[in-house]
Scaffold this active site. Sequence first.
Site, PDB file in Angstrom:
ATOM      1  N   ASP A 168       0.836  -1.206   0.000  1.00  0.00           N
ATOM      2  CA  ASP A 168       0.000   0.000   0.000  1.00  0.00           C
ATOM      3  C   ASP A 168       0.868   1.253   0.000  1.00  0.00           C
ATOM      4  O   ASP A 168       0.626   2.199  -0.763  1.00  0.00           O
ATOM      5  CB  ASP A 168      -0.915   0.015   1.218  1.00  0.00           C
ATOM      6  CG  ASP A 168      -2.172  -0.804   1.024  1.00  0.00           C
ATOM      7  OD1 ASP A 168      -2.551  -1.053  -0.132  1.00  0.00           O
ATOM      8  OD2 ASP A 168      -2.784  -1.208   2.030  1.00  0.00           O
ATOM      9  N   PHE A 169       1.869   1.282   0.875  1.00  0.00           N
ATOM     10  CA  PHE A 169       2.703   2.474   0.977  1.00  0.00           C
ATOM     11  C   PHE A 169       3.576   2.663  -0.261  1.00  0.00           C
ATOM     12  O   PHE A 169       3.785   3.791  -0.721  1.00  0.00           O
ATOM     13  CB  PHE A 169       3.560   2.412   2.244  1.00  0.00           C
ATOM     14  CG  PHE A 169       2.775   2.680   3.497  1.00  0.00           C
ATOM     15  CD1 PHE A 169       2.267   3.944   3.758  1.00  0.00           C
ATOM     16  CD2 PHE A 169       2.531   1.674   4.412  1.00  0.00           C
ATOM     17  CE1 PHE A 169       1.535   4.201   4.903  1.00  0.00           C
ATOM     18  CE2 PHE A 169       1.800   1.918   5.561  1.00  0.00           C
ATOM     19  CZ  PHE A 169       1.294   3.184   5.812  1.00  0.00           C
TER      20      PHE A 169
END
Length: 413
Positions: A168-169
């Site tokens: 996600d990051f």
Amino acid sequence: MYNLLTDLSIIEVSSFVASPTAGLYCAQMGAEVIRVDHKAGGLDYDRYMLTSEGRSLSWENLNRAKKSVALDLRSGEGRELCVELAARTGQCITNLPEKSFLSHHAMKAAQPQDAPDMTSVRIMGWHDGRQAMDFTVNAASGYPLMCGPEDWDMETAPPVNQVLPAWDFITGAYCAFALLAALRHRDATGTGSEVRVPLGNVAIGTVANSGMMAEMLYRGGDRERLGNAIWGAFGRDFRSKDGTRFMVAALTAKQWKGLVEAFGVATPIAKLEAQVDTDFSEGDRPRFEHRHALFDIFQNVAGSHDYRALESRMAANGCTFERYRTAYEASTDPVLVDDNPLFGPSPANPSGFEYPATRSFANLPAHDAGDPAPAPYLGQHSEEVLADRLGLAAGAIGKLVDAGTVALSDERQ
């Protein structure tokens, strides 16, 4: 917050981690990021963990320095307002499906003639349209089945999931980059872009970019589990006499020499070199291939000294090492947090809870980083944005509020 992107406004319609991260990074560089949510809050508005007042600490930190507009996104009028905001602004970050009301085509079709050609970045699941999230693409990547103790059986041992939603990051950071690349293209050509970034592609693409895919195909099978050892180099966790666990790594000749000197193991290392007919100073390969014997030598010394003594010797010899900390210890560590210019004073957080907040990860010595900005209250900027962006008069906004199409700040709730 740096002021490098003060001429850029972005509409963000998103939830969870990847999409808000993209907006956060742009906001920390000075962009005006306007997050548009459903009036009761998006899917991540009450994401665990909550304070006693019901405020999500995750939401609060992923939405710092942004503005908030709250609309009834389940109504036709609320959706039309959202599309119009994106269309007039010209830039949008979202993780809503392409076939939703906020498609690139819908935003582009709603643009007035004087708006910059529509540029959107959309985070998807998989390239073929299937849904995905961090932990499911991680399962597909192969990494969890490489984690775990070295003696676990490859066929029967369970996978080990990582706690950090790393994909996600990484995806959020990539989307911020992709947006700026598309905007630079628009500046040069006048033509906007629709950018789609599948979360799954970020994961499997990273597997390929790291060389791991080529490795698996070359070897014709899977890599063995290594416990906490570093693949292809010398590094592992060790335990001191007083029970402190710490990680060391030696990927260069200088790091290896410093580690040997710090641990005082030149003699047993030389003896092992003679036994296996190699020189461990020549590179990663011999150190990795004989890692078990080397680990025993270093652990024998580590287990005979308290960590403070080892820490002093490793620091004096320029070693690369770090003590394992719990997440709470890391959050209260004076070196990592208190004395780190990354963190600034606590802003006025919606939660009312004071704690260190980050500035931009980048350090630009010639620019003032500024202090961290707070996250907005949900709907805090609804009136301001609708007036400035859409030119709505106070009376028109009041009618939208009365109709339940627009919500104002939830500060007092």
